[in-house]
Design a protein around this motif. Structure first.
Motif, short mmCIF file in Angstrom:
data_model
loop_
_atom_site.label_atom_id
_atom_site.label_comp_id
_atom_site.label_asym_id
_atom_site.label_seq_id
_atom_site.Cartn_x
_atom_site.Cartn_y
_atom_site.Cartn_z
N LEU A 258 2.46 -54.63 38.91
CA LEU A 258 2.06 -54.08 37.62
C LEU A 258 3.12 -53.09 37.15
N THR A 271 -5.90 -46.71 34.39
CA THR A 271 -5.09 -47.78 33.80
C THR A 271 -4.98 -48.95 34.76
N LYS A 275 -6.38 -52.93 34.39
CA LYS A 275 -5.54 -54.11 34.52
C LYS A 275 -6.11 -55.08 35.55
N SER A 279 -7.51 -59.53 35.58
CA SER A 279 -6.98 -60.53 36.52
C SER A 279 -7.94 -61.67 36.77
#
Length: 409
Positions: A258, A271, A275, A279
């Motif tokens: 990432l 954050t 993310k 996924s």
């Protein structure tokens, strides 16, 4: 002919280094049960596929002093195969070595355990064809002698000849090469139709025909055993054998890269978890997050990664929604250009000292007795560990320089 080739079950692996006060108890139970879950799925498949036999090539148990509980559960699966008249052939490896009389183990009649010396046993298929299977079991943890030399040449007395060997290819540059070493040429010269190999946890074929194979382990146990894990299903097609991989592991280990943004340390954990939500993993994943950054990361971010506070913050959020995310973050690392010492410290001298003193050999020497702990030793030998440890050491040095106002005495 149709059979299953599996190895390195490592039933009841302790998964050292994973348990902490943050990991949810339900998730901890899932990982502790994962080797059994994978093995049960393999047995389910063997019954459903109505295979002719099952080969288990060493390290069935994580240690040779395994508990009665583990033995009982292993018996249950053998008995299920016995109920469907599916023979099982077992060779013990360096983790579950056995130097007693195999007949004293009390396994069901469908199960054959190879003794410490190389032996050939025959399996008669439903078609009437005969399969000669040759193998041996480790009698101690260390077998440095090339036992392959004791394996007989294939003869025409059986339609198929299969070798079971828990050991390491001599050309593999690893400590594993000390276990019943062999060369590819030695295997090929025996003229066997198939070699079922165990001991190396990475699934791989050693020949172009795809008949000399490591099946890998059935459940990854740490980040250095990534990807899907399971067994090999081998089918005959006239006079040739075709091999396919079947995944059974309930948990997959992976690295997730990432980009590192401009967030503050406090916002970074949120954050990262957001993310993860994007996924959409279709099965449970245990992840190492690799933060990528082209420039040098801020010192406070480096510190948060180095001292584990960022991981703790991510895991705290992860623990609340791990079932929805279908993942658990086990570690956070940073991939970037090597950090530099921006201070009065002469960078040239620092680089010279690094090249002279900070070597892989020095690192292993400093680790001392810690190398005896399997998961630590495996991490030390991982490709990215050396750079990661160097970066962390440099970060600590930079912190001390900054704390002293940029001066070095």
């Amino acid at each position: 002919m149709k059979f299953i080739h599996a190895a390195d079950l490592h039933l009841d692996s302790p998964f050292l280094g994973l348990q902490n006060h943050i990991i949810p108890s339900k998730l901890w139970s899932l990982i502790r049960e994962s080797t059994f879950t994978s093995f049960k799925k393999m047995v389910d498949d063997a019954i459903r596929q109505n295979v002719d036999f099952v080969l288990l090539v060493g390290d069935l148990f994580d240690r040779n002093d395994h508990s009665v509980r583990v033995e009982t559960r292993f018996f249950e699966e053998l008995n299920r195969l016995a109920d469907h008249q599916i023979p099982v052939l077992i060779s013990f490896g360096n983790h579950d070595y056995f130097n007693g009389d195999p007949s004293q183990l009390g396994y069901p009649a469908n199960t054959t355990v190879f003794p410490n010396k190389v032996t050939t046993t025959n399996v008669v298929l439903r078609s009437g064809q005969r399969v000669a299977v040759t193998g041996f079991s480790f009698g101690s943890q260390w077998v440095k002698r090339p036992v392959i030399e004791d394996y007989p040449q294939a003869t025409g007395k059986a339609e198929w000849h299969i070798g079971m060997l828990h050991g390491s290819l001599e050309s593999l540059h690893s400590p594993a090469a000390h276990y019943a070493p062999f060369t590819l040429k030695q295997l090929q010269e025996k003229n066997y139709d198939y070699w079922a190999l165990g001991h190396i946890h990475k699934r791989q074929s050693l020949d172009e025909r795809g008949t000399i194979n490591y099946s890998g382990n059935i459940q990854g146990r740490h980040i250095n055993e990534p990807g899907e894990k399971g067994y090999l299903l081998v089918k005959s097609d006239q006079q040739s054998l075709k091999t396919s991989f079947v995944a059974t592991a309930p948990i997959v280990w992976e690295e997730l890269r990432l980009p590192l943004g401009k967030e503050t340390v406090g916002a970074l954990a949120n954050t990262l978890v957001k993310k993860l939500e994007a996924s959409q993993f279709n099965k449970m994943h245990f992840l190492r997050i690799i933060l990528t950054n082209r420039s040098q990361a801020p010192i406070n971010v480096l510190k948060a990664i180095s001292d584990g506070t960022l991981l703790a913050a991510v895991q705290d959020l992860n623990s609340q929604i791990w079932e929805q995310l279908n993942c658990w973050v086990t570690s956070v690392k940073l991939a970037q250009e090597r950090p530099t010492i921006v201070s009065q410290l002469d960078q040239t001298y620092f680089d010279q000292a690094r090249d002279d003193l900070f070597t892989a050999d020095e690192l292993r020497a400093l680790a001392g007795s810690l190398k005896r702990v399997a998961f630590i030793n495996q991490d030390l030998t991982a490709d990215d560990s050396f750079d990661d440890i160097f970066n962390r050491a440099t970060t600590l040095l930079q912190e001390n320089i900054d704390d002293q106002g940029g001066g070095v005495e």
